[in-house]
Design a protein around this motif. Structure first.
Motif, PDB file in Angstrom:
ATOM      1  N   SER B  80       0.841  -1.200   0.000  1.00 33.76           N
ATOM      2  CA  SER B  80       0.000   0.000   0.000  1.00 33.76           C
ATOM      3  C   SER B  80       0.871   1.243   0.000  1.00 33.76           C
ATOM      4  O   SER B  80       0.560   2.239  -0.660  1.00 33.76           O
ATOM      5  CB  SER B  80      -0.901   0.027   1.227  1.00 33.76           C
ATOM      6  OG  SER B  80      -1.712  -1.112   1.252  1.00 33.76           O
ATOM      7  N   ASP B 206      -6.253  -0.688  -4.217  1.00 32.29           N
ATOM      8  CA  ASP B 206      -5.635  -1.309  -3.046  1.00 32.29           C
ATOM      9  C   ASP B 206      -6.578  -2.372  -2.485  1.00 32.29           C
ATOM     10  O   ASP B 206      -7.548  -2.047  -1.805  1.00 32.29           O
ATOM     11  CB  ASP B 206      -5.325  -0.244  -1.991  1.00 32.29           C
ATOM     12  CG  ASP B 206      -4.376  -0.779  -0.924  1.00 32.29           C
ATOM     13  OD1 ASP B 206      -4.173  -2.005  -0.865  1.00 32.29           O
ATOM     14  OD2 ASP B 206      -3.841   0.041  -0.155  1.00 32.29           O
ATOM     15  N   GLU B 207      -6.325  -3.606  -2.781  1.00 36.50           N
ATOM     16  CA  GLU B 207      -7.181  -4.714  -2.355  1.00 36.50           C
ATOM     17  C   GLU B 207      -8.662  -4.427  -2.586  1.00 36.50           C
ATOM     18  O   GLU B 207      -9.453  -4.447  -1.635  1.00 36.50           O
ATOM     19  CB  GLU B 207      -6.935  -5.029  -0.877  1.00 36.50           C
ATOM     20  CG  GLU B 207      -5.496  -5.410  -0.583  1.00 36.50           C
ATOM     21  CD  GLU B 207      -5.296  -5.775   0.875  1.00 36.50           C
ATOM     22  OE1 GLU B 207      -6.136  -6.495   1.406  1.00 36.50           O
ATOM     23  OE2 GLU B 207      -4.295  -5.329   1.475  1.00 36.50           O
TER      24      GLU B 207
HETATM   25 MG   LIG Z   1      -2.146  -2.552   2.398  1.00 33.95          MG
END
Ligand SMILES: [Mg+2]
Ligand SMILES: Nc1ncnc2c1ncn2[C@@H]1O[C@H](COP(=O)(O)OP(=O)(O)OP(=O)(O)O)[C@@H](O)[C@H]1O
Lengths: 313, 294
Positions: B80, B206-207
């Motif tokens: 991240s 991000d995910e």
């Molecule tokens: Mg992360």
């Protein structure tokens, strides 16, 4: 051994019933409920205390006279009971206060919540809350001896009287800034950071993020803050008594001396109105009216918040 | 389907260790090189600090134009952190600082003249937890164009973005409803639509599927494939099958402990996804994707 042992280990043989009574829990609950009851009881008590003399008042003075005339002078001889001058004065001063406090309070809240570094916030917020603790009599004298003279020097054409609605209203506004700022800041700080990030990720500036995302998401808290501030402004007594005066002539011009409902109550209450006299009952009638006005405003705005708020979770 | 891409099937995971020399992720027009030929981002010697802590150390990688690049690795290895450097989102964290260089179309992303707001307008982001604004679906999409002063018919912009995000049919009758009344998967597609509405060049994710069920995940994966015709996509994921299914290149990160005992995120291996999942060159990559580490 093993069967018994296994049974215990898996908990199957133990009853789920409470093994011993929890007296502490019961006690705590009772104490907490008592505390809650005190405030409810106080409110109910106030309503009843207001109610009886108010009803007696309207036995002697008709609603028509109360709301149909613009001459106010319950302490004069002969007395007059047209309530409009003090309602209008109350509304004027509250309006001035709100015009001062909402922009400044909101700006301070946005600054604290969105712009200030944690260190600045840690210093700033307690200072703001100290301002909320300044005795209102101080604000009153400040309005009377500093703000009004200054306004008269700088803007002579306003023809301000020595005591006037403007000076009082401005300082009532200053008094309620901390309420607006502090409570609004609380609800803005509670807005999830994900919403801010979502806004920044779309290329929004800090200012746009604050105004278009954070403030709307914190809207219900901000409105609650403003309502509380309005209630405090409408009921403020000391500042208006000192800097606004007691002259209750119907006027829309804030440069005139004017008496608000709260100022009237203070004036009549500190005089020698004997219990049961009409002047005494007037105090309660005006008090009831102020109570109803504040309550109605609270109610209306609560409904408004329900309708327009942005719930974020 | 006229998609030139042949995604690796999920079963590709099972083939790990088996060398498959001719797995072609994309059509023949994309050469098999580690360096993207037409890079959108060129990262060199990137280190990221939170205060004094160096969370990520010495990352070199390139992100190819209109490719999907996946970043995988164990929790806390700095995926991240690196992702948020690409749109300067880390600027918003007090004390966060990037050293090294990121070129965006050959322009220094951290150059003095660069306006982070302009950067974020071109490089959109979708977050792990769907974060629609508590406004109507319409206003969510219109927000970005509005704050960027986009002229044009807002209704059309909204419809186009929702269509691209494969959400239009599901929401066209309730466009004025609050976005939070949508399901989690719909909310995430709304967030993708919101990112698309400002017509970015790159979308960082991000995910994006970690809060979603398999069906919603499939929808978003399909959407990513679709979007990669027009957009460059970088995705962080914990789901290795997802990385294998959707991405062209994969970067594997891990945390390394230095001589002083401090953990730093490092880029271990960066290669075509097919290589990473079938014939990784680093032992740690192999351990991670086969589930022996993590
Ligand atoms: Mg992360
Ligand atoms: N805002 C922050 N302040 C300080 N340290 C941070 C911050 N964000 C991340 N870190 C640290 O940087 C390191 C990398 O974090 P990062 O969030 O990038 O990991 P990640 O690979 O995305 O992990 P995950 O898979 O769990 O999301 C971690 O050690 C983390 O503690």
């Amino acid at each position: 051994m093993s069967a018994q042992h296994l049974k215990t280990a898996s908990g199957a043989s133990r009853s789920l019933a409470r093994s011993r009574p929890r007296y502490g829990e019961v006690l705590v609950k009772a104490v907490l409920m008592l505390a809650a009851l005190v405030s409810v009881a106080t409110t109910v008590g106030i309503v009843f205390a207001l109610l009886e003399p108010t009803i007696e008042f309207f036995g002697e003075v008709s609603l028509g006279e109360f709301f149909g005339s613009t001459t106010w002078g319950p302490l004069f001889n002969p007395p007059a009971f047209g309530v409009w001058p003090i309602i209008v004065a109350t509304l004027e001063i509250t309006l001035i206060a709100i015009v001062v406090a909402v922009p400044l309070g909101l700006a301070a809240a946005i600054y604290l919540s969105e712009y200030a570094t944690p260190r600045v916030r840690k210093i700033f917020k307690p200072v703001l809350e100290v301002l909320a603790g300044v005795p209102t009599v101080v604000f009153g004298f400040f309005a009377l001896t500093f703000v009004t003279p200054l306004l008269r020097d700088v803007f002579p054409f306003l023809e301000l009287e020595a005591k006037n609605g403007l000076g009082a209203g401005l300082l009532v506004g200053v008094m309620i800034i901390p309420i607006v700022a502090s409570l609004s800041e609380d609800s803005m700080a509670a807005v999830p950071n994900g919403l801010r990030e979502g806004s920044y990720a779309l290329g929004a500036s800090k200012m746009l993020t604050s105004v278009r995302v954070v403030v709307p998401a914190a809207f219900s808290g901000i409105v609650a803050a403003i309502i509380l501030a309005i209630s405090r402004a409408a009921g403020e007594t000391m500042i208006v008594a000192i800097a606004g005066g007691f002259k209750s002539v119907f006027t829309l011009y804030p440069g005139d001396e004017m008496s608000t409902m709260a100022a009237f109550i203070a004036q009549a209450g500190s005089g020698d109105a004997s219990v049961g006299s009409i002047a005494y009952k007037t105090i309660f009638a005006v008090g009831s009216l102020l109570f109803i006005m504040t309550f109605a405003m609270n109610y209306v705005s609560a409904r408004m918040v329900q309708k327009y708020r942005e719930v974020y979770d | 389907m006229n998609d030139p891409r042949t995604p690796i099937p999920a079963s590709g995971i099972a083939q790990i260790g088996v060398s498959v020399p001719n797995v072609s992720v994309r059509g023949p027009e994309v050469p098999r090189t580690i360096e993207a030929l037409d890079p959108v981002f060129t990262v060199s010697g990137l280190s990221v600090f939170y205060g004094d802590y160096e969370a990520v150390r010495g990352v070199d990688m390139t992100i190819g134009n209109r490719e999907i690049t996946a970043m995988i690795g164990p929790s806390g290895c700095g995926k991240s952190t690196v992702l948020r450097c690409f749109n300067r989102m880390n600027d918003l964290i007090p004390g966060a600082r990037a050293a090294g260089k990121i070129l965006y179309h050959n322009e220094d992303l951290y150059g003095d003249h660069v306006d982070p707001i302009e950067v974020r307008r071109r490089i959109g982001m979708v977050f792990q937890k769907p974060n629609p604004f508590p406004k109507s679906i319409y206003d969510n999409i219109a927000y970005g164009p509005r704050v960027n002063g986009v002229k044009g018919k807002m209704d059309d912009i909204v419809e186009e973005a929702l269509t691209k995000a494969a959400l239009w049919d599901e929401v066209k009758d309730k466009i004025k409803q609050n976005a939070l009344s949508l399901s989690g998967g719909q909310q995430q597609r709304l967030c993708i639509a919101r990112a698309i509405a400002v017509k970015p060049d790159v979308i960082l994710m991000d995910e994006p599927c970690s809060a979603l069920d398999p069906i919603a995940t499939t929808k978003i994966e399909d959407l990513m494939q679709e979007l990669s015709r027009d957009y460059t996509i970088v995705i962080v994921t914990h789901n290795m099958q997802q990385a294998a299914r959707v991405s062209d290149r994969t970067a594997f990160f891990t945390a390394e402990v230095d001589a002083e005992g401090v953990r730093h995120g490092r880029l271990v291996e960066f290669d075509e996804t097919s290589r990473i999942f079938t014939n990784p060159s680093d032992k740690r990559t192999e351990d991670y994707i086969t589930g022996r580490f993590g």
